[in-house]
Design an enzyme around this catalytic site. Structure first.
Site, mmCIF file in Angstrom:
data_model
loop_
_atom_site.group_PDB
_atom_site.id
_atom_site.type_symbol
_atom_site.label_atom_id
_atom_site.label_comp_id
_atom_site.label_asym_id
_atom_site.label_seq_id
_atom_site.Cartn_x
_atom_site.Cartn_y
_atom_site.Cartn_z
ATOM 1 N N HIS A 1 54.280 54.984 68.190
ATOM 2 C CA HIS A 1 55.561 55.614 68.519
ATOM 3 C C HIS A 1 56.096 55.062 69.833
ATOM 4 O O HIS A 1 55.329 54.737 70.738
ATOM 5 C CB HIS A 1 55.394 57.127 68.638
ATOM 6 C CG HIS A 1 54.903 57.787 67.396
ATOM 7 N ND1 HIS A 1 53.560 58.020 67.170
ATOM 8 C CD2 HIS A 1 55.566 58.238 66.306
ATOM 9 C CE1 HIS A 1 53.424 58.613 65.989
ATOM 10 N NE2 HIS A 1 54.614 58.751 65.441
ATOM 11 N N HIS B 1 55.475 61.191 75.402
ATOM 12 C CA HIS B 1 56.757 61.676 74.887
ATOM 13 C C HIS B 1 57.372 62.796 75.720
ATOM 14 O O HIS B 1 58.569 63.071 75.587
ATOM 15 C CB HIS B 1 56.612 62.180 73.452
ATOM 16 C CG HIS B 1 56.237 61.133 72.456
ATOM 17 N ND1 HIS B 1 56.954 59.962 72.306
ATOM 18 C CD2 HIS B 1 55.220 61.073 71.555
ATOM 19 C CE1 HIS B 1 56.387 59.233 71.353
ATOM 20 N NE2 HIS B 1 55.340 59.880 70.894
ATOM 21 N N ASP C 1 47.349 55.085 66.619
ATOM 22 C CA ASP C 1 48.037 55.478 65.388
ATOM 23 C C ASP C 1 48.750 54.302 64.719
ATOM 24 O O ASP C 1 49.468 54.473 63.732
ATOM 25 C CB ASP C 1 49.010 56.634 65.633
ATOM 26 C CG ASP C 1 49.753 56.538 66.953
ATOM 27 O OD1 ASP C 1 49.669 55.482 67.612
ATOM 28 O OD2 ASP C 1 50.409 57.527 67.335
#
Length: 393
Positions: A170, A132, A257
């Site tokens: 994500h 990120h 995740d």
């Protein structure tokens, strides 16, 4: 693999220094417990870990702006708001932040060097995967983007077509941003739908810049997506694109995740599903990149029950020491975990007892995930000379 060197594991306990502190979900205990579990199961027998060196400013500067690197370095001593996404609840300032972050980058660079120099076909840095981080700011628990730095280095050291596959829950937004206009890098991210999860990017329509249309690929999946649907979507999109793009090395971010028990997201995969994903990635590297496979960790916030088992399977897959899912969790390891968390209920075996068989796209029964499969194929496949409606493509 023939006579080639097998795999390199980058590890040093100093990598546990990337610690955002307190009750922050990105807790390095998950790495420590993964290495302990892998050793207890014999996965790392005979493996001499590669100890990384911290990345220097020149290498970090491949991706990050000098003013941002300076802010990271100064932040622990600063008494003012340093900006750049630092000092937030997601990215709190911590002691030795620059040094710890530079060591993570150095880990992924060490893995990349092992492959580029022919010392290994596969290399893994579980501490990496900080996908990120943006050129000028920290984001989503990530200070420096080791994935992007490693890809940039590979582009300057013998590779000119690189595929980056991101299976974290994500969106791999930082890596996509860095290479959005670079036709040499195919970025593919499968993630929870941006309307339902941070960072809110990663829609099907994000296809790459004007000179790189089709090299940014996003597969946004609905909350509740299980192993079979995830695998259906992956197999309906990724192998064909790799075949068309013809990468020389496969770089993967393997966040876990996506697991049904993860506290920060809403997909419903299992440890068995993760193991199947890793085995698929290994097969794709063998098929499309002559076995060259650079592996990084990523997210994963069920620190005791999920991450150590999933990433032990990842290490085992990279090292060709695959562990059956019915293998018992070692008693000594479980005892160690209970000392850390006396109330934890630990799994007794290395899987979740789930059948990961799936129905391939293109034949027969419609499934809810087929809408996104069609959207992705129709947006991206024509840009690679593929027929979006032909299951053979």
């Amino acid at each position: 693999m023939g006579d080639r060197v097998g795999a390199a594991v980058v590890w040093d306990p100093a990598l546990l220094g990337y610690d955002l502190g307190g009750d922050h979900p990105f807790n390095p205990v998950r790495l420590e417990l993964t290495m302990r579990l892998s050793r207890a199961l014999g996965v790392l027998d005979g493996v001499e870990p590669v100890a990384p060196e911290p990345a220097g400013d020149v290498e970090i500067g491949r991706v990050h702006r000098p003013d941002y690197v300076a802010a990271v370095r100064e932040a622990p001593m600063a008494s003012w708001d340093v900006g750049h996404g630092l000092g937030t609840s997601d990215n709190p300032v911590f002691d030795q932040m620059h040094a710890a972050s530079a060591l993570v980058v150095g880990g992924s660079l060490a893995a990349a060097r092992c492959i580029a120099e022919g010392r290994a076909d596969r290399a893994v840095n579980l501490a990496g995967g900080l996908h990120h981080a943006m050129p000028d700011r920290a984001a989503g628990f990530c200070v420096y983007n080791d994935c992007a730095v490693a890809i940039s280095w590979l582009l300057d050291n013998g590779f000119d077509r690189i595929a980056y596959l991101d299976v974290d829950v994500h969106h791999g937004d930082g890596v996509q941003t860095v290479f959005y206009d670079d036709p040499r890098v195919l970025t593919v991210s499968l993630h929870q739908h941006p309307a339902t999860l941070w960072p809110g990017t990663g829609s099907v329509t994000e296809l790459g810049g004007p000179g790189a249309q089709g090299t940014s690929v996003n597969v946004p999946l609905s909350p509740g997506t299980k192993d079979a649907e995830w695998l259906r979507a992956f197999h309906a999109t990724v192998p064909s694109l790799l075949g068309a793009f013809r990468p020389q090395v496969l770089v993967t971010q393997c966040g876990v995740d996506t697991h049904v028990e993860d506290p920060l997201a809403d997909l419903a995969l299992t440890v068995d599903g993760h193991r199947e994903i890793y085995r698929t990635l290994r097969d794709l590297a063998a098929r499309y990149t002559d076995g060259k496979w650079l592996v990084m960790g990523g997210g994963g916030y069920e620190l005791l029950r999920v991450v150590p088992r999933s990433w032990t399977h990842l290490l085992a897959t990279v090292l060709d020491t695959d562990i059956p899912v019915e293998t018992s969790v070692p008693v000594d390891w479980a005892t160690t975990v209970r000392k850390l968390s006396p109330d934890v209920v630990l799994p007794s075996v290395m899987g979740d007892g789930v059948d990961v068989a799936f129905q391939r796209w293109g034949g027969g029964r419609e499934q809810p995930v087929d809408t996104v499969i069609r959207d992705v194929r129709r947006a991206v496949f024509p840009l690679h000379g593929l027929d979006p409606d032909d299951p053979r493509d």
